[in-house]
Design an enzyme around this catalytic site. Structure first.
Site, PDB file in Angstrom:
ATOM      1  N   SER A  78       0.847  -1.191   0.000  1.00 51.51           N
ATOM      2  CA  SER A  78       0.000   0.000   0.000  1.00 51.51           C
ATOM      3  C   SER A  78       0.876   1.233   0.000  1.00 51.51           C
ATOM      4  O   SER A  78       1.999   1.217   0.528  1.00 51.51           O
ATOM      5  CB  SER A  78      -0.899   0.022   1.239  1.00 51.51           C
ATOM      6  OG  SER A  78      -1.606   1.252   1.342  1.00 51.51           O
ATOM      7  N   TYR A  92      -1.997  -0.605  10.323  1.00 47.17           N
ATOM      8  CA  TYR A  92      -2.047  -0.906   8.890  1.00 47.17           C
ATOM      9  C   TYR A  92      -0.815  -0.354   8.186  1.00 47.17           C
ATOM     10  O   TYR A  92      -0.176  -1.046   7.384  1.00 47.17           O
ATOM     11  CB  TYR A  92      -3.318  -0.306   8.296  1.00 47.17           C
ATOM     12  CG  TYR A  92      -3.514  -0.578   6.828  1.00 47.17           C
ATOM     13  CD1 TYR A  92      -4.086  -1.777   6.393  1.00 47.17           C
ATOM     14  CD2 TYR A  92      -3.147   0.354   5.869  1.00 47.17           C
ATOM     15  CE1 TYR A  92      -4.278  -2.034   5.042  1.00 47.17           C
ATOM     16  CE2 TYR A  92      -3.334   0.112   4.513  1.00 47.17           C
ATOM     17  CZ  TYR A  92      -3.895  -1.084   4.105  1.00 47.17           C
ATOM     18  OH  TYR A  92      -4.075  -1.330   2.762  1.00 47.17           O
ATOM     19  N   LYS A 150       2.040  -2.649   6.218  1.00 47.05           N
ATOM     20  CA  LYS A 150       2.322  -2.516   4.793  1.00 47.05           C
ATOM     21  C   LYS A 150       3.772  -2.110   4.539  1.00 47.05           C
ATOM     22  O   LYS A 150       4.376  -2.545   3.549  1.00 47.05           O
ATOM     23  CB  LYS A 150       1.348  -1.525   4.152  1.00 47.05           C
ATOM     24  CG  LYS A 150      -0.088  -2.032   4.108  1.00 47.05           C
ATOM     25  CD  LYS A 150      -0.197  -3.366   3.380  1.00 47.05           C
ATOM     26  CE  LYS A 150      -1.633  -3.815   3.209  1.00 47.05           C
ATOM     27  NZ  LYS A 150      -1.736  -5.094   2.470  1.00 47.05           N
TER      28      LYS A 150
END
Length: 276
Positions: free
Chosen positions: A169, A184, A188
């Site tokens: 991401s 998150y 990533k």
């Protein structure tokens, strides 16, 4: 150490080049190959599956909670004339990944491409996140990606070839605002460096790359408030999010012989967000 295409490295440190077609269209041809896509019934995963299937690849769609897996697999078979089957798999459980991949290899006879795409979002910042939610995101987004890599990598090493693609991401490169999602983002970022590390370790038998999407119009972002999305667009030079179909070409490039000298790469597709 044996190099790709049979070079033994005994008399020279140079490995042999792959046999390539002069036709760029043939380089993108995926006929005769088998690809696993985790999170394969979601917005990005399903469009990537359709892209590889259109190029000729047989597809194994892995999903966890979706009820549409078999229906979506049947649609790919009908639309592109390839084999496609859906498998329920919890990527957060290593033994489940092992069992499903073994089943897929039995069903299809081989594995050429593993796309570790399954992921879930964080819903709170680093201090507000409940520990159980933190661990859930880590187990799916980071550990799950590694489990897929570990299982596929054993197969690739044994057969002497393979291709691993992670979905990372842009959040592995930037701290998104206004939402807070430290877990998150960290997962990533870890996936991006995992890809680079494995690319070096596996250079003799497989390629490893990742794709870092920006804001994509999928169900995972569908419940976000209008004001939050407006803030995203204001921070994105192209002033919009992406249709998931705009990612198909990147994954096909990485999965195919068009990218035989590409390994350890992280391709950012974010409308310019991380350029600022």
């Amino acid at each position: 150490m044996a190099g790709p295409n049979g070079s033994n490295g005994t008399h020279s440190c140079r490995w042999s080049n792959p046999a390539l077609s002069d036709s760029v269209f043939r380089m993108f041809d995926m006929h005769g190959r088998v690809a696993i896509i985790t999170g394969g019934t979601g917005g990005i995963g399903y469009e990537v599956a359709r892209g590889l299937a259109e190029a000729g690849s047989d597809i194994a769609l892995c999903y966890h909670t979706s009820t549409a897996g078999p229906k979506l697999a049947a649609a790919i078979e009908k639309d592109f004339g390839v084999r496609c089957k859906a498998y329920r798999c919890d990527v957060a459980v290593f033994e489940d990944v092992q069992a499903r991949v073994a089943e897929i290899v039995r069903d299809f006879g081989r594995l050429d491409v593993m796309i570790a795409n399954a992921g879930i979002p964080s819903k709170a910042g680093g201090l507000e996140d409940k520990l159980e939610d933190w661990h859930r995101v880590v187990n799916v987004d980071y550990n799950g990606a590694y489990y897929c890599a570990r299982v596929a990598g054993e197969i690739f090493r044994k057969q002497g070839s393979g291709n691993l693609i992670f979905t990372a991401s842009m959040s592995g490169h930037a701290a998104n605002v206004p939402q807070q999602q430290a877990c998150y983002n960290a997962c990533k970022a870890g996936v991006i460096h995992l890809a680079k590390s494995l690319a070096v370790e596996w250079a003799g038998f497989a390629r490893v790359n990742c794709v870092s999407p920006g804001y994509i119009d999928t169900p995972i972002s569908g419940d976000c408030p209008f004001e939050m999305k407006e803030a995203w667009y204001a921070l994105t030079p192209m002033r919009r999010d992406a249709d998931p179909r705009e990612l198909k070409g990147v994954y096909l490039y990485l999965a195919s012989d068009a990218s035989t000298y590409t390994t350890g790469a992280d391709i950012i597709v974010d409308g310019g967000y991380t350029c600022r």
